[in-house]
Design an enzyme around this catalytic site. Structure first.
Site, PDB file in Angstrom:
ATOM      1  N   CYS A   2     -19.745  -5.658  -7.612  1.00  0.00           N
ATOM      2  CA  CYS A   2     -19.674  -4.522  -8.519  1.00  0.00           C
ATOM      3  C   CYS A   2     -19.866  -3.261  -7.697  1.00  0.00           C
ATOM      4  O   CYS A   2     -20.314  -3.306  -6.560  1.00  0.00           O
ATOM      5  CB  CYS A   2     -20.764  -4.627  -9.572  1.00  0.00           C
ATOM      6  SG  CYS A   2     -20.712  -6.193 -10.453  1.00  0.00           S
ATOM      7  N   ARG A  27     -14.066  -2.525  -6.102  1.00  0.00           N
ATOM      8  CA  ARG A  27     -15.073  -3.577  -5.976  1.00  0.00           C
ATOM      9  C   ARG A  27     -15.147  -4.468  -7.207  1.00  0.00           C
ATOM     10  O   ARG A  27     -15.728  -5.548  -7.167  1.00  0.00           O
ATOM     11  CB  ARG A  27     -16.451  -2.957  -5.732  1.00  0.00           C
ATOM     12  CG  ARG A  27     -16.539  -2.157  -4.464  1.00  0.00           C
ATOM     13  CD  ARG A  27     -17.921  -1.581  -4.300  1.00  0.00           C
ATOM     14  NE  ARG A  27     -18.906  -2.622  -4.054  1.00  0.00           N
ATOM     15  CZ  ARG A  27     -19.204  -3.105  -2.862  1.00  0.00           C
ATOM     16  NH1 ARG A  27     -18.594  -2.644  -1.805  1.00  0.00           N
ATOM     17  NH2 ARG A  27     -20.108  -4.041  -2.717  1.00  0.00           N
ATOM     18  N   TRP A  74     -17.533  -6.616 -11.873  1.00  0.00           N
ATOM     19  CA  TRP A  74     -16.745  -7.836 -11.691  1.00  0.00           C
ATOM     20  C   TRP A  74     -17.619  -8.956 -12.242  1.00  0.00           C
ATOM     21  O   TRP A  74     -18.682  -9.250 -11.707  1.00  0.00           O
ATOM     22  CB  TRP A  74     -16.434  -8.068 -10.212  1.00  0.00           C
ATOM     23  CG  TRP A  74     -15.504  -9.211  -9.965  1.00  0.00           C
ATOM     24  CD1 TRP A  74     -14.143  -9.172  -9.964  1.00  0.00           C
ATOM     25  CD2 TRP A  74     -15.859 -10.567  -9.670  1.00  0.00           C
ATOM     26  NE1 TRP A  74     -13.630 -10.416  -9.692  1.00  0.00           N
ATOM     27  CE2 TRP A  74     -14.659 -11.290  -9.504  1.00  0.00           C
ATOM     28  CE3 TRP A  74     -17.075 -11.249  -9.531  1.00  0.00           C
ATOM     29  CZ2 TRP A  74     -14.629 -12.646  -9.206  1.00  0.00           C
ATOM     30  CZ3 TRP A  74     -17.049 -12.609  -9.235  1.00  0.00           C
ATOM     31  CH2 TRP A  74     -15.826 -13.295  -9.075  1.00  0.00           C
ATOM     32  N   ASN A 100     -25.620  -4.782  -8.675  1.00  0.00           N
ATOM     33  CA  ASN A 100     -24.535  -5.477  -7.990  1.00  0.00           C
ATOM     34  C   ASN A 100     -25.149  -6.726  -7.379  1.00  0.00           C
ATOM     35  O   ASN A 100     -26.100  -6.629  -6.619  1.00  0.00           O
ATOM     36  CB  ASN A 100     -23.959  -4.574  -6.886  1.00  0.00           C
ATOM     37  CG  ASN A 100     -23.012  -5.331  -5.967  1.00  0.00           C
ATOM     38  OD1 ASN A 100     -22.365  -6.286  -6.395  1.00  0.00           O
ATOM     39  ND2 ASN A 100     -22.920  -4.903  -4.718  1.00  0.00           N
ATOM     40  N   GLY A 101     -24.612  -7.898  -7.734  1.00  0.00           N
ATOM     41  CA  GLY A 101     -25.139  -9.131  -7.142  1.00  0.00           C
ATOM     42  C   GLY A 101     -25.574 -10.101  -8.216  1.00  0.00           C
ATOM     43  O   GLY A 101     -25.109 -10.029  -9.356  1.00  0.00           O
ATOM     44  N   GLU A 485      -0.265 -16.406   4.317  1.00  0.00           N
ATOM     45  CA  GLU A 485      -0.639 -15.047   3.935  1.00  0.00           C
ATOM     46  C   GLU A 485       0.401 -14.449   2.978  1.00  0.00           C
ATOM     47  O   GLU A 485       0.046 -13.805   1.981  1.00  0.00           O
ATOM     48  CB  GLU A 485      -0.796 -14.184   5.203  1.00  0.00           C
ATOM     49  CG  GLU A 485      -1.100 -12.732   4.956  1.00  0.00           C
ATOM     50  CD  GLU A 485      -2.380 -12.476   4.152  1.00  0.00           C
ATOM     51  OE1 GLU A 485      -3.166 -13.400   3.912  1.00  0.00           O
ATOM     52  OE2 GLU A 485      -2.554 -11.321   3.725  1.00  0.00           O
ATOM     53  N   LYS A 489      -0.420 -13.240  -0.762  1.00  0.00           N
ATOM     54  CA  LYS A 489      -0.128 -11.869  -1.191  1.00  0.00           C
ATOM     55  C   LYS A 489       0.700 -11.900  -2.468  1.00  0.00           C
ATOM     56  O   LYS A 489       0.445 -11.171  -3.413  1.00  0.00           O
ATOM     57  CB  LYS A 489       0.624 -11.156  -0.067  1.00  0.00           C
ATOM     58  CG  LYS A 489       0.273  -9.745   0.160  1.00  0.00           C
ATOM     59  CD  LYS A 489      -0.919  -9.474   1.026  1.00  0.00           C
ATOM     60  CE  LYS A 489      -2.226  -9.948   0.476  1.00  0.00           C
ATOM     61  NZ  LYS A 489      -3.299  -9.965   1.413  1.00  0.00           N
ATOM     62  N   GLU A 492      -1.400 -13.168  -5.513  1.00  0.00           N
ATOM     63  CA  GLU A 492      -2.454 -12.277  -6.007  1.00  0.00           C
ATOM     64  C   GLU A 492      -1.897 -10.980  -6.590  1.00  0.00           C
ATOM     65  O   GLU A 492      -2.458 -10.437  -7.524  1.00  0.00           O
ATOM     66  CB  GLU A 492      -3.566 -12.047  -4.978  1.00  0.00           C
ATOM     67  CG  GLU A 492      -3.218 -11.255  -3.775  1.00  0.00           C
ATOM     68  CD  GLU A 492      -4.408 -11.082  -2.811  1.00  0.00           C
ATOM     69  OE1 GLU A 492      -5.557 -11.275  -3.195  1.00  0.00           O
ATOM     70  OE2 GLU A 492      -4.141 -10.731  -1.642  1.00  0.00           O
ATOM     71  N   HIS A 508       7.319 -34.512   2.631  1.00  0.00           N
ATOM     72  CA  HIS A 508       6.294 -35.472   2.196  1.00  0.00           C
ATOM     73  C   HIS A 508       5.727 -35.105   0.828  1.00  0.00           C
ATOM     74  O   HIS A 508       4.658 -35.584   0.459  1.00  0.00           O
ATOM     75  CB  HIS A 508       5.179 -35.536   3.248  1.00  0.00           C
ATOM     76  CG  HIS A 508       5.670 -35.984   4.582  1.00  0.00           C
ATOM     77  ND1 HIS A 508       6.075 -37.266   4.839  1.00  0.00           N
ATOM     78  CD2 HIS A 508       5.884 -35.284   5.724  1.00  0.00           C
ATOM     79  CE1 HIS A 508       6.496 -37.354   6.093  1.00  0.00           C
ATOM     80  NE2 HIS A 508       6.399 -36.161   6.653  1.00  0.00           N
ATOM     81  N   LYS A 607     -12.436  -6.586  -4.391  1.00  0.00           N
ATOM     82  CA  LYS A 607     -12.234  -6.383  -2.957  1.00  0.00           C
ATOM     83  C   LYS A 607     -13.299  -7.097  -2.141  1.00  0.00           C
ATOM     84  O   LYS A 607     -13.020  -7.654  -1.089  1.00  0.00           O
ATOM     85  CB  LYS A 607     -12.254  -4.882  -2.661  1.00  0.00           C
ATOM     86  CG  LYS A 607     -11.980  -4.531  -1.219  1.00  0.00           C
ATOM     87  CD  LYS A 607     -10.538  -4.815  -0.861  1.00  0.00           C
ATOM     88  CE  LYS A 607     -10.202  -4.456   0.578  1.00  0.00           C
ATOM     89  NZ  LYS A 607      -8.915  -5.089   0.958  1.00  0.00           N
TER      90      LYS A 607
HETATM   91  O1  M6R Z   1     -13.827  -9.060   3.097  1.00  0.00           O
HETATM   92  P1  M6R Z   1     -13.290 -10.383   3.508  1.00  0.00           P
HETATM   93  O2  M6R Z   1     -12.289 -10.264   4.609  1.00  0.00           O
HETATM   94  O3  M6R Z   1     -14.356 -11.361   3.871  1.00  0.00           O
HETATM   95  O4  M6R Z   1     -12.531 -10.933   2.249  1.00  0.00           O
HETATM   96  C1  M6R Z   1     -11.992 -12.212   2.252  1.00  0.00           C
HETATM   97  C2  M6R Z   1     -11.105 -12.428   1.051  1.00  0.00           C
HETATM   98  O5  M6R Z   1     -11.824 -12.270  -0.129  1.00  0.00           O
HETATM   99  C3  M6R Z   1      -9.906 -11.480   1.041  1.00  0.00           C
HETATM  100  O6  M6R Z   1      -9.159 -11.568   2.205  1.00  0.00           O
HETATM  101  C4  M6R Z   1      -9.001 -11.791  -0.165  1.00  0.00           C
HETATM  102  O7  M6R Z   1      -8.367 -13.014   0.013  1.00  0.00           O
HETATM  103  C5  M6R Z   1      -8.011 -10.655  -0.390  1.00  0.00           C
HETATM  104  N1  M6R Z   1      -7.810 -10.482  -1.785  1.00  0.00           N
HETATM  105  C6  M6R Z   1      -6.702 -10.890   0.258  1.00  0.00           C
HETATM  106  O8  M6R Z   1      -5.739  -9.968  -0.050  1.00  0.00           O
END
Ligand code: M6R
Length: 612
Positions: A2, A27, A74, A100-101, A485, A489, A492, A508, A607
């Site tokens: 958060c 966040r 969040w 936050n947490g 990756e 991308k 998400e 397979h 994030k």
């Molecule tokens: O801050 P971090 O690099 O540890 O975050 C890891 C993942 O949460 C982050 O890469 C996530 O997969 C992103 N949404 C990717 O775009």
């Protein structure tokens, strides 16, 4: 996950808090709330939705409040409902809290406050805290926090206000959720992250783990929770400017950050490679210790892990060191085998990811040396690792990571080269050749980003395929993590299901998914496995699926195997992934744009993921 911000000072603070929340929204953005001290009462507003919804709810009317705090959520404990949005108020309206947490022992604490006569109105862990503080409060909020804090298990940063202390914010931090104080002219800020108040002040003080902070307009005092005198804390000048938190003319942060990749890579390489010499200052291991490493374990999550997977190929290929890369949340529950010559590399853009931090702590407990790779100065991972290598990508705001990924790969490349050099596994001439290409990379990435034909092709593909229901990504060798990756991308940002597979493994199982409705995205840049992937593309073509291939420029033969071709500049095969991922980032971007989605803040994500 958060975002939190508080203000105390002479100015009307409602607008400052709302502006700060907008900058923290990456966040978490399930719901948002604010509490202001107005005419001797704590007035709270909160709503499901984004900060813009909160702004609409509270309106632009000038509140006289000069003390207040805000939260963007969040969801962890309790669904996305108004009643679970922060801040929380005690039943008597004297205390307000936001957090936050996570408070892990919240079940017991909630039962305790109910038994004590409080009424709970939410499903959250935080609400128990506000009632505990109300019970402990005898006119001094610091004292109340001191009494309650030891009762809380978990990892959190919280802010509290008391109605009867009209210029005071008290904050506390346990474990990794970050807090930073901003010192203005007769006013003070506190937030999860600097950009929340960067427009107002660049004078900052960092809150340490296990501290209580007492903020009044004239300054902050920092107390160790374990007791003892207040601690001195230097005021530092932040080197970031507010521009880093602005879109700078781009329609989204994601697009801006994609276009910032040449600079991110150039700054990350920076002075670390000079005339054949590699300088990895901060790594925390001597050259002799590094040369002795005979095993590398890479941990990370999401995009960071994909960068680690690229690094695995480079370390094995160049330095000849056995390397594994694993998801941090899985790795920590494995019985990973260490010896004193094992090095753990923990990659995390934010440096706050709970699973990665837990893996680092475990590795340290078992005696391994840990080097963190992160983009955030002073973040939690930097405090628990033996050494730190910073990517210098600048603040990344979009939830979908882009520039940090390529910067992480650039850093992994330098690390692999250094290891190879110390172990005498590569000739100096070969190191110099790779070094020269590394130095050219920013220019090549820029050339690709300036390529109007590439953009036109990707946008056309986005229009053609945005309504397709599934994408399969295929790659081999170092191209495989690039596909992983690209697939991450796309899922998400666009919410379209995707899978990424080793192309040789397709037959397979995943081949059963192929129809003429299944776009297959392949990374087929020049390498020793190029012919192999072409054979796999034949198998795809035979099933009627459309192939979108990312290839090295000048490849004329690929048109026989792929309906759609995107070219990237030629460099060494080991470095080509950095280029190949860019069209995949843009493809995900433009498909999400075609679908009208919120690209910077995709559904359900945050994030920084500070919960396990
Ligand atoms: O801050 P971090 O690099 O540890 O975050 C890891 C993942 O949460 C982050 O890469 C996530 O997969 C992103 N949404 C990717 O775009």
């Amino acid at each position: 996950m958060c975002g939190i911000i508080g203000y105390t000072g002479p100015r009307a603070c409602k607008g400052l808090i709302l502006d700060g929340l907008e900058r923290l929204e990456y966040r978490g953005y399930d719901s948002a709330g604010i509490v202001l001290l107005e005419d001797g009462a704590l007035v709270r507003d909160r709503t499901v939705g984004k900060v813009a919804d909160l702004r609409r709810l509270v309106g632009d009317n000038g509140s006289p409040a000069t003390l207040g705090m805000g939260h963007t959520r969040w969801a962890t404990h309790g669904g996305v409902f108004d009643r679970n949005a922060h801040p929380f108020l005690s039943n008597d309206g004297r205390i307000a809290v936001l957090m936050n947490g996570i408070v892990e022992n919240y079940v017991d604490l909630r039962a305790e406050v109910v038994a004590g006569g409080h009424t709970l109105s939410s499903d959250t862990d935080t609400e128990a805290l506000v009632h505990l503080l109300a019970d402990a409060y005898e006119g001094d909020l610091v004292e109340a926090v001191r009494k309650v804090y030891p009762r809380l298990d978990g990892h959190f940063a919280f802010l509290a206000l008391a109605r009867d202390e009209p210029d005071r914010i008290v904050a506390a931090r346990l474990a990794w959720p970050p807090l930073v104080v901003g010192k203005g002219d007769g006013e003070m800020y506190i937030a999860s992250f600097l950009p929340a108040f960067l427009e107002q002040t660049r004078q900052v003080q960092h809150v340490e783990e296990g501290e209580i902070v007492d903020l009044r307009p004239d300054g902050a005092r920092f107390w160790p929770i374990a007791g003892g005198p207040a601690r001195e804390r230097a005021v530092e000048e932040a080197d970031a400017t507010i521009e880093v938190a602005e879109k700078g003319g781009y329609e989204t942060f994601m697009l801006k950050e994609i276009h910032e990749q040449p600079r991110a890579i150039a700054d990350t390489i920076g002075e670390r490679y000079r005339d054949g010499e590699l300088h990895l200052d901060g790594i925390g291991l001597s050259d002799a210790e590094l040369a002795e490493i005979d095993r590398v374990l890479i941990v990370g999550c999401g995009t960071a892990l994909h960068a680690g997977l690229v690094g695995r190929y480079l370390i094995e290929e160049w330095a000849g060191v056995a390397t594994e890369a694993d998801v941090a949340s899985e790795w920590r529950y494995r019985k990973a085998v260490f010896d004193p010559r094992t090095l753990v590399l923990a990659i995390s853009q934010s440096g706050e990811t709970a699973d990665t931090l837990a893996a680092v702590q475990l590795a340290r407990e078992r005696g391994a040396r840990v080097v963190a790779i992160t983009n955030v100065m002073g973040s939690a991972v930097t405090r628990v690792a033996d050494g730190v290598l910073y990517t210098r990508a600048g603040l990344e705001i979009s939830v979908g990571s882009s520039k940090c990924f390529t910067a992480q790969i650039a850093l992994m490349t330098l690390f692999a080269l250094r290891l190879a050099q110390l172990r005498w596994r590569l000739e100096p001439a070969r190191i110099a050749e790779i070094g020269r290409e590394l130095e050219r990379l920013p220019e090549l990435v820029q050339r690709l980003l300036d390529d109007a034909a590439m953009h036109a092709k990707v946008e056309q593909l986005a229009r053609e395929f945005s309504t397709h229901r599934f994408f399969l990504f295929l790659g081999r060798h170092i191209g495989l993590p690039i596909c992983q990756e690209g697939a991450l991308k796309l899922k998400e940002l666009s919410y379209i299901p995707t899978d990424a597979y080793a192309a040789g493994e397709m037959k397979h199982g995943p081949i059963a998914l192929l129809t003429d409705e299944t776009p297959v995205v392949a990374v087929a840049t020049d390498s020793h496995v190029y012919e192999k992937i072409v054979s796999n593309l034949q198998e795809v073509k035979a099933r009627g699926a459309a192939v979108i291939a990312v290839v090295t420029e000048g490849n004329t033969n690929i048109h026989e195997h792929a309906q759609h071709v995107i070219e990237v500049p030629r460099t060494l095969p080991e470095l080509e992934p950095i280029l190949a991922v860019i069209p995949l980032q843009l493809l995900a971007y433009h498909i999400a744009r075609e679908l009208g989605l919120d690209i910077d803040k995709p559904r359900n994500l945050a994030k920084t993921v500070t919960v396990e």
